[in-house]
Write a protein that holds these residues in place. Structure first.
Motif, PDB file in Angstrom:
ATOM      1  N   GLY A  67      -8.161  -1.355   3.028  1.00 58.48           N
ATOM      2  CA  GLY A  67      -7.018  -1.104   3.892  1.00 58.48           C
ATOM      3  C   GLY A  67      -5.758  -0.775   3.116  1.00 58.48           C
ATOM      4  O   GLY A  67      -5.003   0.140   3.497  1.00 58.48           O
ATOM      5  N   LEU A  68      -5.505  -1.489   2.036  1.00 63.70           N
ATOM      6  CA  LEU A  68      -4.314  -1.228   1.229  1.00 63.70           C
ATOM      7  C   LEU A  68      -4.397   0.144   0.560  1.00 63.70           C
ATOM      8  O   LEU A  68      -3.390   0.852   0.445  1.00 63.70           O
ATOM      9  N   ALA A  69      -5.602   0.526   0.114  1.00 63.04           N
ATOM     10  CA  ALA A  69      -5.782   1.853  -0.491  1.00 63.04           C
ATOM     11  C   ALA A  69      -5.496   2.950   0.529  1.00 63.04           C
ATOM     12  O   ALA A  69      -4.785   3.925   0.239  1.00 63.04           O
ATOM     13  N   PHE A  70      -6.037   2.814   1.732  1.00 62.79           N
ATOM     14  CA  PHE A  70      -5.780   3.802   2.773  1.00 62.79           C
ATOM     15  C   PHE A  70      -4.299   3.820   3.167  1.00 62.79           C
ATOM     16  O   PHE A  70      -3.755   4.871   3.508  1.00 62.79           O
ATOM     17  N   THR A  71      -3.638   2.661   3.127  1.00 59.31           N
ATOM     18  CA  THR A  71      -2.219   2.605   3.461  1.00 59.31           C
ATOM     19  C   THR A  71      -1.401   3.433   2.484  1.00 59.31           C
ATOM     20  O   THR A  71      -0.521   4.212   2.884  1.00 59.31           O
ATOM     21  N   GLU A  72      -1.672   3.275   1.181  1.00 58.94           N
ATOM     22  CA  GLU A  72      -0.948   4.074   0.186  1.00 58.94           C
ATOM     23  C   GLU A  72      -1.215   5.560   0.368  1.00 58.94           C
ATOM     24  O   GLU A  72      -0.291   6.385   0.391  1.00 58.94           O
ATOM     25  N   LEU A  73      -2.477   5.921   0.508  1.00 59.00           N
ATOM     26  CA  LEU A  73      -2.839   7.331   0.567  1.00 59.00           C
ATOM     27  C   LEU A  73      -2.369   7.998   1.855  1.00 59.00           C
ATOM     28  O   LEU A  73      -1.880   9.134   1.837  1.00 59.00           O
ATOM     29  N   SER A  75       0.156   7.158   3.837  1.00 61.65           N
ATOM     30  CA  SER A  75       1.612   7.294   3.900  1.00 61.65           C
ATOM     31  C   SER A  75       2.122   8.309   2.887  1.00 61.65           C
ATOM     32  O   SER A  75       3.181   8.907   3.079  1.00 61.65           O
ATOM     33  N   SER A  76       1.375   8.543   1.804  1.00 58.84           N
ATOM     34  CA  SER A  76       1.766   9.537   0.802  1.00 58.84           C
ATOM     35  C   SER A  76       1.339  10.945   1.201  1.00 58.84           C
ATOM     36  O   SER A  76       2.041  11.923   0.914  1.00 58.84           O
ATOM     37  N   TYR A  77       0.163  11.045   1.850  1.00 62.40           N
ATOM     38  CA  TYR A  77      -0.392  12.342   2.257  1.00 62.40           C
ATOM     39  C   TYR A  77      -0.698  12.297   3.751  1.00 62.40           C
ATOM     40  O   TYR A  77      -1.865  12.155   4.142  1.00 62.40           O
ATOM     41  N   ARG A 244       6.989  10.057  11.931  1.00 58.35           N
ATOM     42  CA  ARG A 244       7.533   9.382  10.761  1.00 58.35           C
ATOM     43  C   ARG A 244       6.464   8.537  10.062  1.00 58.35           C
ATOM     44  O   ARG A 244       6.559   7.310   9.948  1.00 58.35           O
ATOM     45  N   PRO A 245       5.397   9.156   9.571  1.00 59.94           N
ATOM     46  CA  PRO A 245       4.255   8.420   9.025  1.00 59.94           C
ATOM     47  C   PRO A 245       4.576   7.558   7.815  1.00 59.94           C
ATOM     48  O   PRO A 245       3.955   6.516   7.621  1.00 59.94           O
ATOM     49  N   ALA A 246       5.537   7.975   6.975  1.00 58.36           N
ATOM     50  CA  ALA A 246       5.849   7.177   5.784  1.00 58.36           C
ATOM     51  C   ALA A 246       6.386   5.806   6.154  1.00 58.36           C
ATOM     52  O   ALA A 246       6.208   4.839   5.411  1.00 58.36           O
ATOM     53  N   THR A 247       7.029   5.713   7.303  1.00 52.33           N
ATOM     54  CA  THR A 247       7.554   4.431   7.780  1.00 52.33           C
ATOM     55  C   THR A 247       6.541   3.703   8.643  1.00 52.33           C
ATOM     56  O   THR A 247       6.341   2.487   8.516  1.00 52.33           O
ATOM     57  N   TYR A 413       4.404   3.369   0.005  1.00 53.81           N
ATOM     58  CA  TYR A 413       3.746   2.078  -0.222  1.00 53.81           C
ATOM     59  C   TYR A 413       2.781   2.247  -1.386  1.00 53.81           C
ATOM     60  O   TYR A 413       2.074   3.252  -1.474  1.00 53.81           O
ATOM     61  N   LYS A 414       2.760   1.268  -2.289  1.00 53.22           N
ATOM     62  CA  LYS A 414       1.799   1.267  -3.384  1.00 53.22           C
ATOM     63  C   LYS A 414       0.966  -0.003  -3.324  1.00 53.22           C
ATOM     64  O   LYS A 414       1.483  -1.089  -3.028  1.00 53.22           O
ATOM     65  N   VAL A 415      -0.336   0.140  -3.588  1.00 51.52           N
ATOM     66  CA  VAL A 415      -1.180  -1.056  -3.641  1.00 51.52           C
ATOM     67  C   VAL A 415      -0.649  -1.973  -4.734  1.00 51.52           C
ATOM     68  O   VAL A 415      -0.106  -1.505  -5.737  1.00 51.52           O
TER      69      VAL A 415
END
Length: 531
Positions: A67-73, A75-77, A244-247, A413-415
């Motif tokens: 979940g944390l990996a998908f959160t970073e990716l 929100s970044s892409y 606003r996906p980054a947020t 967000y970064k893991v």
């Protein structure tokens, strides 16, 4: 719907409408993950016995890393495609395709499995209408029989979900929002009332100490328990349609991660504190209803309550599978990994209607085939974890690779658990330790599935092989490299994505990072402000 041209092919590029809100993003994920406990709870308890809470906890730790990996990716892409897009950017076209088809298997089985299970719960009410489900059994020979009514109900449900998704994600998202909230409250009530009114800690301890399974039985239960957490990537599939996906994405993803983790641990812990694990041997298909029936006061309405709860949440999980399938193959088509036919967007509803109908049709075919086997739910469940775990391994590799190949993209967000690595050119990369740990965790589950699931280790690789043959045919026919990659202007792609998402702070940070890189290299930057 925005339109432009793909410079490499001249094909018109279309973008999906951003209609998903904060609550909509959360319920897309919850709709997919929240239903999994209905399938996994009884199976895991029977396999892992007194060790079921530990099996759920270990799988949950892997799920948190996923979940944390998908959160970073995500929100970044913030684009449609999820794991396939991250593998494409990090590892190239071929591995982007392989990650995509693995997750396509997962989503397609999601539609078939949960639509079948949902209509199964609907059939709970048939006796009240004077209808006997067994009267609809049809035999095609000495060893093949199926229930025609159940098949018909499931096919009709899938068709209705396809129609809903073609009409627009806003309407589809609203269905998830309303039913998701209701089911979240009902699931939490079972856990809370179970602990307050019926839970006996001494029974839980007794089963842990005296009825812990063998190592092989525990590993089998552990491999099944990951089913409880499959589906979080649905949030990343809707990233291109999220405002606003980054947020939004980091907030909703982290909230969902811990909601589902707590519920999975809660269900398994309260179950073994109320009932001996052996009682679930004959209730693998309706463990939540059986658990609720043993809770004072709540048990009076346990049957209708659990049937309604199961039918609704399983339906919205199947609905999320339709969304995930269509957005994934839509993205693959855009990047020349699948036929342009899947890239068509409906002129009125601005949805990938061909992709929705195409893989919805595949789900219907798989459903009918599964009904011809001795156990429809068992057949579908055996395939469910294979595609997800294979795709997740590639996602973790992509997470690590993108930290090196694309350090310029802002990561809202970064893991956690990163260490700085100074490269020969003087630049510094934050290496994600959690990426390596997550890969090892998912790989352990993947190989356990291969070893212990007979249908999964045959049908899963067969799916990948069939899709690979299609990929070779499609790429050669299109004049594209099979194992190589089509040239991509990822910098321009990222700027267009951030602009479309209205993430102007990230957009400016990205441009400035590219300008600083170009200055350091002593070359003119195409991203400098024009005079």
């Amino acid at each position: 719907m925005a339109e432009n041209r793909d410079e490499g092919t001249g094909v018109e590029k279309v973008e999906l409408r951003r209609d998903v809100t904060v609550w909509g993003s959360y319920t897309w994920g919850y709709a997919d993950v929240g239903a999994d406990i209905y399938v996994a709870l009884g199976l895991v308890i029977v396999a892992a016995q007194g060790g079921a809470p530990l099996a759920f906890a270990l799988a949950g730790l892997v799920y948190i890393m996923i979940g944390l990996a998908f959160t970073e990716l995500a929100s970044s892409y913030p684009v449609a495609g999820g794991g396939h897009y991250y593998a494409l950017r990090g590892l190239g076209d071929f591995w982007g395709f392989m990650a995509g088809v693995a997750l396509l298997l997962d989503y397609t089985i999601d539609i078939a499995l949960f639509a079948t299970a949902s209509t199964g719960y609907v059939n709970f009410f048939l006796p009240f209408l004077g209808v006997n489900l067994k009267d609809f059994m049809v035999s095609l020979g000495p060893s093949i029989s199926f229930n025609a009514l159940w098949v018909g109900e499931t096919v009709v449900m899938i068709a209705c979900l396809l129609w809903l998704n073609v009409r627009g994600i806003r309407g589809s998202s609203r269905v998830n929002e309303v039913i998701g909230l209701m089911d979240l409250i009902l699931e939490m009530s079972i856990v809370v009332f179970g602990f307050v009114l019926a839970w006996r800690p001494e029974l839980l301890v007794q089963q842990w100490v005296h009825e812990f399974p063998s190592a092989r039985e525990f590993m089998y239960g552990f491999s099944l328990s990951i089913i409880s957490f499959v589906g979080l990537e649905s949030i990343s599939q809707a990233a291109q349609e999220t405002r606003r996906p980054a947020t939004v994405i980091p907030r909703t993803s982290i909230a969902l991660i811990f909601t589902v983790f707590i519920l999975a641990l809660g269900f398994s812990t309260v179950s073994l504190g109320i009932l001996p694990w052996q009682e679930f041997l004959t209730h693998e298909s309706d463990p939540v209803a059986y658990l609720a029936s043993h809770i004072p006061y709540l048990g009076l309405l346990a049957g209708p309550f659990a049937a309604f709860l199961g039918a609704t949440i399983l339906m919205i999980s199947a609905n999320t599978g339709v969304m995930g399938d269509s957005r994934l193959v839509f993205s693959m088509s855009h990047f020349h990994l699948a036929s342009p036919w899947f890239r068509y967007v409906h002129p009125k509803y601005h949805t990938p209607s061909n992709a929705i109908i195409g893989f919805g049709g595949v789900a219907i075919v798989l459903t009918v085939i599964a009904f011809l086997t001795p156990s429809v739910l068992d057949t579908l469940a055996n395939l469910y974890a294979f595609g997800a775990t294979f795709g997740y391994m590639l996602v973790f590799i992509s997470l690590i690779r993108l930290r090196f190949s694309d350090p310029y993209t802002p990561r809202p967000y970064k893991v956690p658990l990163n260490f700085k690595w100074k490269r020969k050119d003087g630049s510094t990369v934050e290496v994600p330790i959690l990426g390596f740990l997550g890969f090892l965790g998912v790989a352990s589950i993947f190989f356990t599935v291969i070893i212990t699931h007979e249908i999964g280790r045959i049908a899963g690789p067969a799916w990948l092989l069939i899709c690979f043959v299609y990929y070779v045919f499609f790429r050669r026919r299109s004049g594209l490299p099979v194992l190589g990659s089509v040239p991509h202007d990822w910098e321009k792609e990222q700027i267009e994505v951030l602009t479309s998402a209205e993430e102007f702070d990230s957009l400016e940070q990205y441009k400035q990072a590219l300008i600083r890189r170009d200055r350091k290299l002593g070359v003119p930057s195409r991203w400098s402000e024009k005079e």
